[in-house]
Design a protein around this motif. Structure first.
Motif, PDB file in Angstrom:
ATOM      1  N   MET A  62       0.851  -1.189   0.000  1.00  0.00           N
ATOM      2  CA  MET A  62       0.000   0.000   0.000  1.00  0.00           C
ATOM      3  C   MET A  62       0.888   1.241   0.000  1.00  0.00           C
ATOM      4  SD  MET A  62      -3.319  -0.592   2.458  1.00  0.00           S
ATOM      5  CE  MET A  62      -2.686  -1.682   3.728  1.00  0.00           C
ATOM      6  N   ALA A  63       0.396   2.295  -0.602  1.00  0.00           N
ATOM      7  CA  ALA A  63       1.135   3.554  -0.651  1.00  0.00           C
ATOM      8  C   ALA A  63       0.719   4.449   0.514  1.00  0.00           C
ATOM      9  CB  ALA A  63       0.871   4.266  -1.971  1.00  0.00           C
ATOM     10  N   MET A  64       1.587   5.373   0.869  1.00  0.00           N
ATOM     11  CA  MET A  64       1.197   6.381   1.862  1.00  0.00           C
ATOM     12  C   MET A  64       0.016   7.170   1.295  1.00  0.00           C
ATOM     13  SD  MET A  64       2.810   6.839   4.864  1.00  0.00           S
ATOM     14  CE  MET A  64       3.179   8.553   5.280  1.00  0.00           C
ATOM     15  N   PRO A  65      -1.036   7.383   2.064  1.00  0.00           N
ATOM     16  CA  PRO A  65      -2.206   8.089   1.555  1.00  0.00           C
ATOM     17  C   PRO A  65      -1.972   9.574   1.356  1.00  0.00           C
ATOM     18  CG  PRO A  65      -2.468   7.633   3.883  1.00  0.00           C
ATOM     19  CD  PRO A  65      -1.231   6.916   3.448  1.00  0.00           C
ATOM     20  N   MET A  66      -0.948  10.088   2.020  1.00  0.00           N
ATOM     21  CA  MET A  66      -0.609  11.511   1.908  1.00  0.00           C
ATOM     22  C   MET A  66       0.795  11.697   2.456  1.00  0.00           C
ATOM     23  SD  MET A  66      -2.996  12.904   5.043  1.00  0.00           S
ATOM     24  CE  MET A  66      -4.365  11.861   4.551  1.00  0.00           C
ATOM     25  N   SER A  67       1.320  12.890   2.354  1.00  0.00           N
ATOM     26  CA  SER A  67       2.663  13.162   2.848  1.00  0.00           C
ATOM     27  C   SER A  67       2.685  13.202   4.372  1.00  0.00           C
ATOM     28  CB  SER A  67       3.163  14.499   2.304  1.00  0.00           C
ATOM     29  OG  SER A  67       2.452  15.574   2.904  1.00  0.00           O
ATOM     30  N   ALA A  68       3.875  13.036   4.933  1.00  0.00           N
ATOM     31  CA  ALA A  68       4.027  13.124   6.388  1.00  0.00           C
ATOM     32  C   ALA A  68       3.630  14.512   6.885  1.00  0.00           C
ATOM     33  CB  ALA A  68       5.467  12.800   6.783  1.00  0.00           C
ATOM     34  N   ASP A  69       3.904  15.539   6.098  1.00  0.00           N
ATOM     35  CA  ASP A  69       3.522  16.900   6.498  1.00  0.00           C
ATOM     36  C   ASP A  69       2.002  17.040   6.579  1.00  0.00           C
ATOM     37  OD1 ASP A  69       6.120  17.744   6.739  1.00  0.00           O
ATOM     38  OD2 ASP A  69       6.212  18.673   4.755  1.00  0.00           O
ATOM     39  N   ASP A  70       1.298  16.437   5.626  1.00  0.00           N
ATOM     40  CA  ASP A  70      -0.166  16.500   5.663  1.00  0.00           C
ATOM     41  C   ASP A  70      -0.715  15.719   6.857  1.00  0.00           C
ATOM     42  OD1 ASP A  70      -0.317  18.100   3.427  1.00  0.00           O
ATOM     43  OD2 ASP A  70      -0.600  16.440   2.033  1.00  0.00           O
ATOM     44  N   LEU A  71      -0.114  14.568   7.154  1.00  0.00           N
ATOM     45  CA  LEU A  71      -0.523  13.804   8.329  1.00  0.00           C
ATOM     46  C   LEU A  71      -0.284  14.596   9.609  1.00  0.00           C
ATOM     47  CD1 LEU A  71       0.676  10.141   7.667  1.00  0.00           C
ATOM     48  CD2 LEU A  71      -1.680  10.937   7.928  1.00  0.00           C
ATOM     49  N   LEU A  72       0.850  15.275   9.669  1.00  0.00           N
ATOM     50  CA  LEU A  72       1.158  16.100  10.827  1.00  0.00           C
ATOM     51  C   LEU A  72       0.115  17.191  11.014  1.00  0.00           C
ATOM     52  CD1 LEU A  72       2.982  17.063  13.132  1.00  0.00           C
ATOM     53  CD2 LEU A  72       4.387  18.264  11.432  1.00  0.00           C
ATOM     54  N   ALA A  73      -0.278  17.819   9.912  1.00  0.00           N
ATOM     55  CA  ALA A  73      -1.285  18.880   9.987  1.00  0.00           C
ATOM     56  C   ALA A  73      -2.613  18.336  10.517  1.00  0.00           C
ATOM     57  CB  ALA A  73      -1.482  19.508   8.607  1.00  0.00           C
ATOM     58  N   ILE A  74      -3.001  17.129  10.108  1.00  0.00           N
ATOM     59  CA  ILE A  74      -4.243  16.527  10.594  1.00  0.00           C
ATOM     60  C   ILE A  74      -4.142  16.230  12.079  1.00  0.00           C
ATOM     61  CG2 ILE A  74      -5.749  14.512  10.412  1.00  0.00           C
ATOM     62  CD1 ILE A  74      -4.908  14.361   7.430  1.00  0.00           C
ATOM     63  N   HIS A  75      -3.016  15.669  12.505  1.00  0.00           N
ATOM     64  CA  HIS A  75      -2.813  15.393  13.926  1.00  0.00           C
ATOM     65  C   HIS A  75      -2.959  16.676  14.745  1.00  0.00           C
ATOM     66  CE1 HIS A  75      -1.282  11.462  12.702  1.00  0.00           C
ATOM     67  NE2 HIS A  75      -1.088  11.131  13.968  1.00  0.00           N
ATOM     68  N   ARG A  76      -2.297  17.726  14.287  1.00  0.00           N
ATOM     69  CA  ARG A  76      -2.348  18.989  15.034  1.00  0.00           C
ATOM     70  C   ARG A  76      -3.755  19.578  15.051  1.00  0.00           C
ATOM     71  NH1 ARG A  76       3.373  21.572  12.802  1.00  0.00           N
ATOM     72  NH2 ARG A  76       4.638  20.984  14.624  1.00  0.00           N
ATOM     73  N   GLU A  77      -4.470  19.440  13.947  1.00  0.00           N
ATOM     74  CA  GLU A  77      -5.831  19.962  13.890  1.00  0.00           C
ATOM     75  C   GLU A  77      -6.739  19.206  14.864  1.00  0.00           C
ATOM     76  OE1 GLU A  77      -8.800  22.606  12.399  1.00  0.00           O
ATOM     77  OE2 GLU A  77      -6.613  22.606  12.384  1.00  0.00           O
ATOM     78  N   LEU A  78      -6.563  17.906  14.963  1.00  0.00           N
ATOM     79  CA  LEU A  78      -7.377  17.124  15.897  1.00  0.00           C
ATOM     80  C   LEU A  78      -7.044  17.468  17.346  1.00  0.00           C
ATOM     81  CD1 LEU A  78      -7.471  13.596  14.231  1.00  0.00           C
ATOM     82  CD2 LEU A  78      -9.379  15.186  14.524  1.00  0.00           C
ATOM     83  N   VAL A  79      -5.775  17.699  17.626  1.00  0.00           N
ATOM     84  CA  VAL A  79      -5.382  18.137  18.971  1.00  0.00           C
ATOM     85  C   VAL A  79      -6.078  19.447  19.313  1.00  0.00           C
ATOM     86  CG1 VAL A  79      -3.466  19.019  20.361  1.00  0.00           C
ATOM     87  CG2 VAL A  79      -3.171  16.926  19.028  1.00  0.00           C
ATOM     88  N   ALA A  80      -6.076  20.377  18.367  1.00  0.00           N
ATOM     89  CA  ALA A  80      -6.689  21.681  18.594  1.00  0.00           C
ATOM     90  C   ALA A  80      -8.208  21.580  18.722  1.00  0.00           C
ATOM     91  CB  ALA A  80      -6.311  22.642  17.468  1.00  0.00           C
TER      92      ALA A  80
END
Length: 286
Positions: A62-80
């Motif tokens: 399987m391929a990464m669904p998105m870049s690590a930077d995009d994943l980081l942004a989602i993580h941070r948004e959920l934290v917020a």
């Protein structure tokens, strides 16, 4: 108040989140996951989790669904969005929902399913359990052979947790060919004569992100580390024992199969490693 979760590009209240009944994660356990801790509203070891996610996906074609930077942004948004100060973020990627059940993989252009949600865990770092330690039993390790891939195939570890609960203890260590592989959701260690002993990396165990950090900090603190299998008997006769994981950090083990380990209290090596890990991780959190 309902949590906000992430499902395939959208942030939605948890009671509105939906995934297809034909999703291969649901039907085939065809997916992988990661759990990243949050301390002080910041992510611990995110880069390590992102790299292991990519490795697990690659091993399953399987391929990464998105870049690590995009994943980081989602993580941070959920934290917020969920106001998480201390807790965890669960991330799961599956091969998606091709439209019907089939053992064969779907076409490569089938969209992957990506889900993330938070666990709010106030007091995660200052857990009272770490001050008293946990008790474990041993169980046979009958899992599939690729434990280095962090798949959602967690039925046997879940059964192991229940075996421990029924025995009146906290967790189980799995044993294969006479030696401990790992805990149900953690890496396992003993300490003897000042040496930290833990099983070497292979397909037999998960390549723990917390494990890697703790062993690096141990080396920096000039602690001796020996990577090799150890037996339950060795654990029972050790000076200390402990586990590591993203959700427990460094957690002392004070009893194995009814036998007291060391003094029956958390030992100095585990206590010091937990202290170092929390301090260094907070300093490096993003």
């Amino acid at each position: 108040m309902s949590r906000i979760v992430y499902v395939n590009g959208d942030y939605v209240p948890e009671d509105e989140a939906k995934v297809s009944i034909f999703d291969r994660g649901f039907l085939m356990a065809d997916g992988v996951y990661e759990v990243t801790s949050v301390l002080g509203g910041k992510l611990i070891d995110f880069d390590g989790h992102a790299k292991r996610l990519e490795r697990s996906l690659t091993e399953l074609d399987m391929a990464m669904p998105m870049s690590a930077d995009d994943l980081l942004a989602i993580h941070r948004e959920l934290v917020a969005k969920n106001g998480i100060d201390e807790g965890m973020i669960y991330l799961q990627v599956t091969r998606g929902a091709p439209g019907d059940r089939d053992f064969a993989f779907p076409p490569e252009d089938t969209p992957l399913t990506v889900v993330l949600f938070t666990h709010n865990k106030p007091g995660l770092a200052d857990s009272p359990v770490a001050k008293q330690g946990i008790k474990v039993i041993s169980i046979e390790d009958i899992r599939w052979g690729r434990r280095d891939i962090k798949t959602v195939q967690l039925l046997y570890p879940s059964m192991g947790k229940m075996m421990a609960k029924k025995a009146g203890v906290d967790d189980a260590w799995m044993v294969e060919d006479g030696a401990v592989t790992e805990g149900t959701s953690n890496n396992a260690y003993i300490v003897k004569n000042g040496t930290i002993i833990t099983r070497q990396l292979s397909t037999d165990i998960l390549h723990g992100i917390t494990r890697a950090a703790v062993l690096r900090f141990a080396a920096e603190a000039q602690m001796k580390v020996e990577e090799r299998p150890f037996t339950i008997e060795e654990a029972q006769n050790a000076d200390e024992a402990f586990i590591t994981s993203a959700s427990t950090f460094v957690m002392p083990v004070v009893e194995v199969d009814g036998a007291t380990v060391g003094t029956g209290r958390p030992g100095p090596v585990a206590a010091r490693l937990r202290e170092i890990y929390l301090e260094e991780s907070r300093n490096a959190a993003i």
